[in-house]
Design a protein around this motif. Structure first.
Motif, PDB file in Angstrom:
ATOM      1  N   ALA A   3      57.739  88.726  -4.289  1.00 11.69           N
ATOM      2  CA  ALA A   3      57.806  87.526  -3.367  1.00 11.69           C
ATOM      3  C   ALA A   3      57.339  87.608  -1.853  1.00 11.69           C
ATOM      4  O   ALA A   3      56.400  87.036  -1.489  1.00 11.69           O
ATOM      5  N   ILE A   4      57.718  88.808  -1.201  1.00  7.40           N
ATOM      6  CA  ILE A   4      57.536  89.049   0.138  1.00  7.40           C
ATOM      7  C   ILE A   4      57.074  90.680  -0.065  1.00  7.40           C
ATOM      8  O   ILE A   4      58.124  91.463  -0.522  1.00  7.40           O
ATOM      9  N   SER A   5      56.110  91.063   0.546  1.00 11.22           N
ATOM     10  CA  SER A   5      55.753  92.563   0.576  1.00 11.22           C
ATOM     11  C   SER A   5      55.236  92.840   2.029  1.00 11.22           C
ATOM     12  O   SER A   5      54.174  92.239   2.351  1.00 11.22           O
ATOM     13  N   VAL A   6      55.937  93.518   2.868  1.00  7.44           N
ATOM     14  CA  VAL A   6      55.795  93.820   4.318  1.00  7.44           C
ATOM     15  C   VAL A   6      55.435  95.207   4.311  1.00  7.44           C
ATOM     16  O   VAL A   6      56.443  96.228   4.032  1.00  7.44           O
ATOM     17  N   THR A   7      54.451  95.725   4.833  1.00  5.10           N
ATOM     18  CA  THR A   7      54.249  97.130   5.194  1.00  5.10           C
ATOM     19  C   THR A   7      53.719  97.449   6.681  1.00  5.10           C
ATOM     20  O   THR A   7      52.687  96.926   7.044  1.00  5.10           O
ATOM     21  N   GLY A   8      54.277  98.056   7.303  1.00  5.14           N
ATOM     22  CA  GLY A   8      54.118  98.437   8.874  1.00  5.14           C
ATOM     23  C   GLY A   8      53.855  97.342   9.848  1.00  5.14           C
ATOM     24  O   GLY A   8      52.951  97.374  10.571  1.00  5.14           O
ATOM     25  N   LEU A   9      54.699  96.257   9.584  1.00  5.80           N
ATOM     26  CA  LEU A   9      54.166  94.952  10.220  1.00  5.80           C
ATOM     27  C   LEU A   9      54.820  95.266  11.653  1.00  5.80           C
ATOM     28  O   LEU A   9      55.658  95.775  11.873  1.00  5.80           O
ATOM     29  N   THR A  10      53.912  94.762  12.412  1.00  4.57           N
ATOM     30  CA  THR A  10      54.003  95.161  14.044  1.00  4.57           C
ATOM     31  C   THR A  10      53.475  93.996  14.940  1.00  4.57           C
ATOM     32  O   THR A  10      52.653  93.329  14.631  1.00  4.57           O
ATOM     33  N   LYS A  11      54.306  93.685  15.880  1.00  8.38           N
ATOM     34  CA  LYS A  11      54.068  92.468  16.797  1.00  8.38           C
ATOM     35  C   LYS A  11      54.452  92.840  18.173  1.00  8.38           C
ATOM     36  O   LYS A  11      55.598  93.112  18.623  1.00  8.38           O
ATOM     37  N   THR A  12      53.306  92.993  19.139  1.00  4.78           N
ATOM     38  CA  THR A  12      53.463  93.356  20.532  1.00  4.78           C
ATOM     39  C   THR A  12      52.935  92.181  21.380  1.00  4.78           C
ATOM     40  O   THR A  12      52.129  91.489  20.936  1.00  4.78           O
ATOM     41  N   ARG A  46      60.396  94.969   0.849  1.00  3.86           N
ATOM     42  CA  ARG A  46      60.108  94.145  -0.224  1.00  3.86           C
ATOM     43  C   ARG A  46      61.243  93.066  -0.582  1.00  3.86           C
ATOM     44  O   ARG A  46      62.395  93.475  -0.614  1.00  3.86           O
ATOM     45  N   VAL A  47      60.595  91.887  -1.100  1.00  2.88           N
ATOM     46  CA  VAL A  47      61.776  90.872  -1.527  1.00  2.88           C
ATOM     47  C   VAL A  47      61.156  90.309  -3.011  1.00  2.88           C
ATOM     48  O   VAL A  47      60.174  89.859  -3.103  1.00  2.88           O
ATOM     49  N   GLU A  48      61.883  90.724  -3.970  1.00  2.00           N
ATOM     50  CA  GLU A  48      61.691  90.290  -5.445  1.00  2.00           C
ATOM     51  C   GLU A  48      61.664  88.834  -5.377  1.00  2.00           C
ATOM     52  O   GLU A  48      62.647  88.079  -4.806  1.00  2.00           O
ATOM     53  N   PRO A  49      61.109  88.152  -6.273  1.00  2.00           N
ATOM     54  CA  PRO A  49      61.113  86.783  -6.809  1.00  2.00           C
ATOM     55  C   PRO A  49      62.534  86.431  -7.126  1.00  2.00           C
ATOM     56  O   PRO A  49      63.074  87.071  -7.898  1.00  2.00           O
ATOM     57  N   GLY A  50      63.315  85.261  -6.536  1.00  2.00           N
ATOM     58  CA  GLY A  50      64.491  84.803  -7.058  1.00  2.00           C
ATOM     59  C   GLY A  50      65.580  85.722  -6.285  1.00  2.00           C
ATOM     60  O   GLY A  50      66.759  85.338  -6.274  1.00  2.00           O
ATOM     61  N   GLU A  51      65.393  86.459  -5.201  1.00  2.00           N
ATOM     62  CA  GLU A  51      66.250  87.295  -4.555  1.00  2.00           C
ATOM     63  C   GLU A  51      66.846  86.443  -3.296  1.00  2.00           C
ATOM     64  O   GLU A  51      66.085  85.508  -2.886  1.00  2.00           O
ATOM     65  N   MET A  52      67.879  86.363  -3.160  1.00  2.00           N
ATOM     66  CA  MET A  52      68.403  86.014  -1.701  1.00  2.00           C
ATOM     67  C   MET A  52      68.931  87.204  -0.952  1.00  2.00           C
ATOM     68  O   MET A  52      69.971  87.817  -1.041  1.00  2.00           O
ATOM     69  N   ALA A 204      70.666  79.311  -7.159  1.00  2.00           N
ATOM     70  CA  ALA A 204      71.097  79.975  -8.547  1.00  2.00           C
ATOM     71  C   ALA A 204      70.515  79.201  -9.572  1.00  2.00           C
ATOM     72  O   ALA A 204      70.019  79.514 -10.786  1.00  2.00           O
ATOM     73  N   GLU A 205      70.393  77.873  -9.310  1.00  2.00           N
ATOM     74  CA  GLU A 205      69.983  76.857 -10.445  1.00  2.00           C
ATOM     75  C   GLU A 205      68.156  76.957 -10.309  1.00  2.00           C
ATOM     76  O   GLU A 205      67.812  76.737 -11.473  1.00  2.00           O
ATOM     77  N   ARG A 206      67.808  76.919  -9.290  1.00  2.00           N
ATOM     78  CA  ARG A 206      66.161  76.792  -9.258  1.00  2.00           C
ATOM     79  C   ARG A 206      65.628  78.296  -9.084  1.00  2.00           C
ATOM     80  O   ARG A 206      64.392  78.408  -9.217  1.00  2.00           O
ATOM     81  N   GLY A 207      66.180  79.308  -8.974  1.00  2.00           N
ATOM     82  CA  GLY A 207      65.826  80.764  -8.854  1.00  2.00           C
ATOM     83  C   GLY A 207      64.829  80.955  -7.826  1.00  2.00           C
ATOM     84  O   GLY A 207      63.703  81.611  -7.717  1.00  2.00           O
ATOM     85  N   ILE A 208      64.848  80.063  -6.507  1.00  2.00           N
ATOM     86  CA  ILE A 208      63.798  80.170  -5.534  1.00  2.00           C
ATOM     87  C   ILE A 208      64.282  81.465  -4.674  1.00  2.00           C
ATOM     88  O   ILE A 208      65.582  82.082  -4.845  1.00  2.00           O
ATOM     89  N   THR A 209      63.464  81.828  -4.009  1.00  2.00           N
ATOM     90  CA  THR A 209      63.555  83.183  -3.002  1.00  2.00           C
ATOM     91  C   THR A 209      64.016  82.717  -1.688  1.00  2.00           C
ATOM     92  O   THR A 209      63.398  81.916  -1.177  1.00  2.00           O
ATOM     93  N   VAL A 210      64.950  83.417  -1.115  1.00  2.00           N
ATOM     94  CA  VAL A 210      65.623  83.108  -0.053  1.00  2.00           C
ATOM     95  C   VAL A 210      65.879  84.272   0.898  1.00  2.00           C
ATOM     96  O   VAL A 210      66.123  85.441   0.572  1.00  2.00           O
ATOM     97  N   LEU A 211      65.111  84.243   2.374  1.00  2.00           N
ATOM     98  CA  LEU A 211      65.434  85.009   3.206  1.00  2.00           C
ATOM     99  C   LEU A 211      66.005  84.498   4.416  1.00  2.00           C
ATOM    100  O   LEU A 211      65.637  83.694   4.997  1.00  2.00           O
ATOM    101  N   LEU A 212      67.300  85.003   4.639  1.00  2.00           N
ATOM    102  CA  LEU A 212      68.114  84.377   5.415  1.00  2.00           C
ATOM    103  C   LEU A 212      68.510  85.193   6.887  1.00  2.00           C
ATOM    104  O   LEU A 212      69.026  86.466   6.576  1.00  2.00           O
ATOM    105  N   THR A 213      68.495  84.601   7.926  1.00  2.00           N
ATOM    106  CA  THR A 213      69.000  85.277   9.015  1.00  2.00           C
ATOM    107  C   THR A 213      70.342  84.648   9.717  1.00  2.00           C
ATOM    108  O   THR A 213      70.231  83.408   9.575  1.00  2.00           O
TER     109      THR A 213
END
Length: 338
Positions: A3-12, A46-52, A204-213
């Protein structure tokens, strides 16, 4: 596919440097000096589909910047990211329909209008058919117990009620990915638990991917099994939340109930955290726990004893404090002329 794949991401960012006095101010006009600041530095995960997944770090660690990069609101200085199969900063229409970003300190609802009006606007923006929109709205408002508040101006709602409405607005188009930035910040305990329960049930019911701060570790422990921890823009930990304690905690908590009065001299066993006769709580180095328990039981009359890990928030706070003490200074500013 991730669902999310990040490699060497940089912001200056370039930050202008200004000295004191009139002469320095004039020099900054004609020959400005800048310092390069890393908001995100070589982050990969990396974040797989359906992970929180919890995305943790101290203030200024780069969490919100990373979420903005993943949402395509800003472009990176370097590195790559794929979100739901898209490069987010290309801002393709198909991508924007598949995710939602909720920021606890930002509002997407019209302040002077009822929430129902903002929801209607969301329906038009995302082109949600009425036969999908109406039952979805009924379900979400029922789950969050705000059905009777839909026609009340948003400015009249409490902070907890507004956050519930923000979550509803974010989910009305049924996104595959939900990016949450401090969703319970400033909420009372009851509202926090309501939001936690809703997110856990919905995900849990919908299986959506969640990234939480979140800085509120109760959110993290209630919702997520895995955490990505960053500091100074770099990933420090990526794995089960339980491993954070195993990896970074230097001590355990030993709680002892004595048969009579709490004895004196408990300091020889460890750091005394609290004494509420006939109980005492000690902080003991992890490697010393077996020896301390054997010593206490041989010397004292004890009716109960328990050993447990320190709270997650304490471990993470100590980890960040240690990292801050090890920080190296930023490179000296370089004089450049635009």
């Amino acid at each position: 596919m991730d669902a999310i794949s990040v490699t060497g991401l940089t912001k200056t960012y370039r930050v202008a440097q200004k000295g004191d006095g009139v002469a320095a101010a004039l020099r900054s006009v004609f020959r400005p000096t800048y310092r390069k600041v890393f908001a995100v530095r070589d982050v990969s995960f990396r974040v797989e589909p359906g992970e929180m997944v919890a995305f943790l770090g101290p203030n200024g660690a780069g969490k919100t910047t990373t979420l903005k990069l993943l949402a395509g609101l800003i472009e990176p200085t370097g590195g790559e990211a794929r979100v739901l199969g898209h490069v987010p900063w290309r801002r393709e229409h198909a991508f924007r329909r598949r995710f939602a970003l909720v920021m606890g300190q930002k509002n997407q609802l019209w302040w002077d209008l009822p929430a129902r009006a903002s929801f209607g606007l969301q329906r038009e923006i995302y082109g949600v058919p009425s036969h999908d929109f109406d039952p979805r709205l009924d379900e979400l408002t029922s789950l969050l117990a705000v059905t009777d508040l839909l026609d009340q101006p948003v400015r009249e709602l409490s902070l907890g009620e507004r956050m519930k409405m923000e979550l509803i607005a974010a989910l009305l188009h049924a996104p595959d990915l939900l990016l949450l930035d401090e969703p319970t910040i400033g909420l009372d305990v009851v509202s926090q638990r309501t939001v936690q329960s809703f997110l856990k049930k919905y995900q849990a019911e919908r299986g959506i991917t969640v990234l939480l701060t979140s800085h509120y570790m109760k959110d993290v422990e209630a919702l997520c099994r895995r955490a990505v921890v960053i500091d100074r823009g770099r990933v420090m930990h990526d794995g089960p939340i339980s491993d954070i304690v195993d990896r970074f905690a230097t001590h355990k908590i030993v709680d002892i109930e004595f048969a009579a009065d709490v004895p004196t001299g408990l300091g020889r066993y460890g750091s005394v955290q609290a004494v509420t006769p006939p109980r005492a709580k000690l902080e003991v180095a992890r490697g010393d726990v077996p020896r301390v328990l054997a010593d206490v039981l041989s010397r004292e009359a004890v009716t109960d004893v328990s050993v447990h890990e320190p709270p997650l928030e304490e471990v993470i706070a100590a980890m960040f404090t240690e990292q801050a003490a090890d920080k190296t200074p930023e490179p000296a500013a370089a004089a450049v002329t635009p």
